[in-house]
Design a protein around this motif. Structure first.
Motif, PDB file in Angstrom:
ATOM      1  N   LYS A  47       0.833  -1.211   0.000  1.00 44.32           N
ATOM      2  CA  LYS A  47       0.000   0.000   0.000  1.00 44.32           C
ATOM      3  C   LYS A  47       0.865   1.258   0.000  1.00 44.32           C
ATOM      4  O   LYS A  47       0.577   2.214  -0.720  1.00 44.32           O
ATOM      5  CB  LYS A  47      -0.939   0.000   1.222  1.00 44.32           C
ATOM      6  CG  LYS A  47      -1.897   1.148   1.245  1.00 44.32           C
ATOM      7  CD  LYS A  47      -2.874   1.082   0.082  1.00 44.32           C
ATOM      8  CE  LYS A  47      -3.921   2.163   0.176  1.00 44.32           C
ATOM      9  NZ  LYS A  47      -4.854   2.154  -0.944  1.00 44.32           N
ATOM     10  N   ALA A  48       1.940   1.247   0.781  1.00 46.43           N
ATOM     11  CA  ALA A  48       2.841   2.408   0.816  1.00 46.43           C
ATOM     12  C   ALA A  48       3.474   2.631  -0.550  1.00 46.43           C
ATOM     13  O   ALA A  48       3.570   3.765  -1.023  1.00 46.43           O
ATOM     14  CB  ALA A  48       3.917   2.211   1.873  1.00 46.43           C
ATOM     15  N   VAL A  49       3.863   1.557  -1.213  1.00 44.18           N
ATOM     16  CA  VAL A  49       4.452   1.669  -2.551  1.00 44.18           C
ATOM     17  C   VAL A  49       3.414   2.207  -3.541  1.00 44.18           C
ATOM     18  O   VAL A  49       3.712   3.089  -4.349  1.00 44.18           O
ATOM     19  CB  VAL A  49       5.024   0.315  -3.016  1.00 44.18           C
ATOM     20  CG1 VAL A  49       5.412   0.348  -4.488  1.00 44.18           C
ATOM     21  CG2 VAL A  49       6.222  -0.078  -2.156  1.00 44.18           C
ATOM     22  N   GLU A  50       2.182   1.691  -3.472  1.00 43.58           N
ATOM     23  CA  GLU A  50       1.116   2.168  -4.368  1.00 43.58           C
ATOM     24  C   GLU A  50       0.849   3.655  -4.157  1.00 43.58           C
ATOM     25  O   GLU A  50       0.726   4.417  -5.129  1.00 43.58           O
ATOM     26  CB  GLU A  50      -0.168   1.372  -4.136  1.00 43.58           C
ATOM     27  CG  GLU A  50      -0.107  -0.056  -4.649  1.00 43.58           C
ATOM     28  CD  GLU A  50      -1.305  -0.891  -4.214  1.00 43.58           C
ATOM     29  OE1 GLU A  50      -2.252  -0.337  -3.606  1.00 43.58           O
ATOM     30  OE2 GLU A  50      -1.282  -2.110  -4.478  1.00 43.58           O
ATOM     31  N   LEU A  51       0.768   4.082  -2.906  1.00 45.85           N
ATOM     32  CA  LEU A  51       0.537   5.496  -2.607  1.00 45.85           C
ATOM     33  C   LEU A  51       1.695   6.354  -3.116  1.00 45.85           C
ATOM     34  O   LEU A  51       1.482   7.448  -3.660  1.00 45.85           O
ATOM     35  CB  LEU A  51       0.340   5.708  -1.107  1.00 45.85           C
ATOM     36  CG  LEU A  51      -0.969   5.196  -0.522  1.00 45.85           C
ATOM     37  CD1 LEU A  51      -0.927   5.249   1.004  1.00 45.85           C
ATOM     38  CD2 LEU A  51      -2.144   6.005  -1.065  1.00 45.85           C
ATOM     39  N   ALA A  52       2.920   5.864  -2.944  1.00 43.56           N
ATOM     40  CA  ALA A  52       4.089   6.608  -3.420  1.00 43.56           C
ATOM     41  C   ALA A  52       4.053   6.749  -4.928  1.00 43.56           C
ATOM     42  O   ALA A  52       4.310   7.830  -5.470  1.00 43.56           O
ATOM     43  CB  ALA A  52       5.370   5.902  -2.981  1.00 43.56           C
ATOM     44  N   LEU A  53       3.690   5.666  -5.624  1.00 40.75           N
ATOM     45  CA  LEU A  53       3.620   5.710  -7.085  1.00 40.75           C
ATOM     46  C   LEU A  53       2.492   6.613  -7.576  1.00 40.75           C
ATOM     47  O   LEU A  53       2.574   7.168  -8.670  1.00 40.75           O
ATOM     48  CB  LEU A  53       3.463   4.294  -7.642  1.00 40.75           C
ATOM     49  CG  LEU A  53       4.689   3.381  -7.465  1.00 40.75           C
ATOM     50  CD1 LEU A  53       4.355   1.962  -7.894  1.00 40.75           C
ATOM     51  CD2 LEU A  53       5.878   3.918  -8.248  1.00 40.75           C
ATOM     52  N   ASP A  54       1.455   6.784  -6.745  1.00 44.73           N
ATOM     53  CA  ASP A  54       0.347   7.673  -7.101  1.00 44.73           C
ATOM     54  C   ASP A  54       0.641   9.126  -6.758  1.00 44.73           C
ATOM     55  O   ASP A  54      -0.206   9.995  -6.965  1.00 44.73           O
ATOM     56  CB  ASP A  54      -0.943   7.233  -6.384  1.00 44.73           C
ATOM     57  CG  ASP A  54      -1.519   5.959  -6.977  1.00 44.73           C
ATOM     58  OD1 ASP A  54      -1.147   5.615  -8.127  1.00 44.73           O
ATOM     59  OD2 ASP A  54      -2.321   5.309  -6.287  1.00 44.73           O
ATOM     60  N   GLY A  55       1.834   9.396  -6.188  1.00 46.89           N
ATOM     61  CA  GLY A  55       2.221  10.778  -5.934  1.00 46.89           C
ATOM     62  C   GLY A  55       2.104  11.243  -4.496  1.00 46.89           C
ATOM     63  O   GLY A  55       2.310  12.423  -4.222  1.00 46.89           O
ATOM     64  N   ASP A  56       1.788  10.374  -3.576  1.00 44.87           N
ATOM     65  CA  ASP A  56       1.706  10.758  -2.162  1.00 44.87           C
ATOM     66  C   ASP A  56       3.124  11.032  -1.655  1.00 44.87           C
ATOM     67  O   ASP A  56       3.954  10.132  -1.583  1.00 44.87           O
ATOM     68  CB  ASP A  56       1.055   9.635  -1.356  1.00 44.87           C
ATOM     69  CG  ASP A  56       0.829   9.995   0.098  1.00 44.87           C
ATOM     70  OD1 ASP A  56       1.737  10.583   0.725  1.00 44.87           O
ATOM     71  OD2 ASP A  56      -0.265   9.681   0.612  1.00 44.87           O
ATOM     72  N   GLY A  57       3.383  12.298  -1.317  1.00 45.72           N
ATOM     73  CA  GLY A  57       4.730  12.710  -0.908  1.00 45.72           C
ATOM     74  C   GLY A  57       5.236  12.009   0.333  1.00 45.72           C
ATOM     75  O   GLY A  57       6.401  11.611   0.399  1.00 45.72           O
ATOM     76  N   ALA A  58       4.382  11.866   1.332  1.00 46.66           N
ATOM     77  CA  ALA A  58       4.802  11.215   2.574  1.00 46.66           C
ATOM     78  C   ALA A  58       5.143   9.748   2.331  1.00 46.66           C
ATOM     79  O   ALA A  58       6.144   9.236   2.847  1.00 46.66           O
ATOM     80  CB  ALA A  58       3.714  11.342   3.637  1.00 46.66           C
ATOM     81  N   ALA A  59       4.328   9.069   1.547  1.00 45.49           N
ATOM     82  CA  ALA A  59       4.586   7.659   1.243  1.00 45.49           C
ATOM     83  C   ALA A  59       5.856   7.517   0.417  1.00 45.49           C
ATOM     84  O   ALA A  59       6.641   6.590   0.623  1.00 45.49           O
ATOM     85  CB  ALA A  59       3.393   7.050   0.505  1.00 45.49           C
ATOM     86  N   LEU A  60       6.058   8.455  -0.518  1.00 47.51           N
ATOM     87  CA  LEU A  60       7.266   8.428  -1.347  1.00 47.51           C
ATOM     88  C   LEU A  60       8.506   8.612  -0.466  1.00 47.51           C
ATOM     89  O   LEU A  60       9.496   7.877  -0.610  1.00 47.51           O
ATOM     90  CB  LEU A  60       7.203   9.532  -2.408  1.00 47.51           C
ATOM     91  CG  LEU A  60       8.401   9.667  -3.334  1.00 47.51           C
ATOM     92  CD1 LEU A  60       8.620   8.378  -4.105  1.00 47.51           C
ATOM     93  CD2 LEU A  60       8.192  10.834  -4.283  1.00 47.51           C
ATOM     94  N   ARG A  61       8.465   9.565   0.452  1.00 45.41           N
ATOM     95  CA  ARG A  61       9.591   9.805   1.351  1.00 45.41           C
ATOM     96  C   ARG A  61       9.865   8.556   2.203  1.00 45.41           C
ATOM     97  O   ARG A  61      11.004   8.135   2.368  1.00 45.41           O
ATOM     98  CB  ARG A  61       9.291  11.019   2.234  1.00 45.41           C
ATOM     99  CG  ARG A  61      10.442  11.438   3.102  1.00 45.41           C
ATOM    100  CD  ARG A  61      10.233  12.755   3.859  1.00 45.41           C
ATOM    101  NE  ARG A  61       8.870  13.078   4.224  1.00 45.41           N
ATOM    102  CZ  ARG A  61       8.076  13.929   3.563  1.00 45.41           C
ATOM    103  NH1 ARG A  61       8.522  14.531   2.466  1.00 45.41           N
ATOM    104  NH2 ARG A  61       6.849  14.185   3.980  1.00 45.41           N
ATOM    105  N   LEU A  62       8.795   7.944   2.708  1.00 42.33           N
ATOM    106  CA  LEU A  62       8.928   6.733   3.519  1.00 42.33           C
ATOM    107  C   LEU A  62       9.617   5.625   2.723  1.00 42.33           C
ATOM    108  O   LEU A  62      10.552   4.979   3.204  1.00 42.33           O
ATOM    109  CB  LEU A  62       7.560   6.260   4.004  1.00 42.33           C
ATOM    110  CG  LEU A  62       7.529   4.961   4.779  1.00 42.33           C
ATOM    111  CD1 LEU A  62       8.114   5.163   6.174  1.00 42.33           C
ATOM    112  CD2 LEU A  62       6.110   4.437   4.882  1.00 42.33           C
TER     113      LEU A  62
END
Length: 141
Positions: A47-62
């Motif tokens: 889920k964190a990877v999916e959110l990061a790929l969708d542009g979620d900055g916090a998830a991308l940083r994580l």
């Protein structure tokens, strides 16, 4: 002297009969959180990877922090004279100061290297003193 409220002595240690919490014991809230997460690590990671790929900055940083954690220490390269005596350590200290002054080393890097040079100098000094004392003792005997 003991603080009645905490059961600790003034030096911070526990009084006899009150050893405190054993090392490695986890807080009740931590144990509860781990129990809830048990078995969900893969789904949460996905889920964190999916959110990061969708542009979620916090998830991308994580995600990026887990892939490439920040470097805590990096090697530095600069010319340092060979050290075999306390006099050489003084020359090395001068080289470190020159490197900081010229911008080849940051002040923090210079301070860390100076600490190493000082430790080396003290080791040399101790070794030389031990040799002198041994020679004096041998001469006196």
């Amino acid at each position: 002297m003991t603080d009645r409220k905490s059961g600790r002595n003034t030096d911070g240690t526990f009084t006899a009969g009150n050893p405190g919490k054993p090392k490695g014991t986890r807080h009740k809230a931590t144990r509860a959180a781990l129990a809830l997460l048990d078995g969900e690590a893969e789904a949460l990671t996905r889920k964190a990877v999916e959110l990061a790929l969708d542009g979620d900055g916090a998830a991308l940083r994580l995600c990026l922090e887990r892939i490439a954690p920040p470097r805590r220490d990096a090697p530095v390269t600069f010319d340092l004279p060979l050290m075999q005596s306390a006099d050489d350590a003084a020359k090395a200290a001068g080289a470190v100061l020159d490197a900081v002054a010229s911008g080849d080393l940051t002040p923090q890097e210079g301070a860390h290297i100076m600490a190493l040079v000082e430790t080396f100098r003290r080791t040399l000094e101790t070794t030389e003193l031990e040799a002198r004392v041994a020679a004096l003792e041998e001469g006196a005997a």
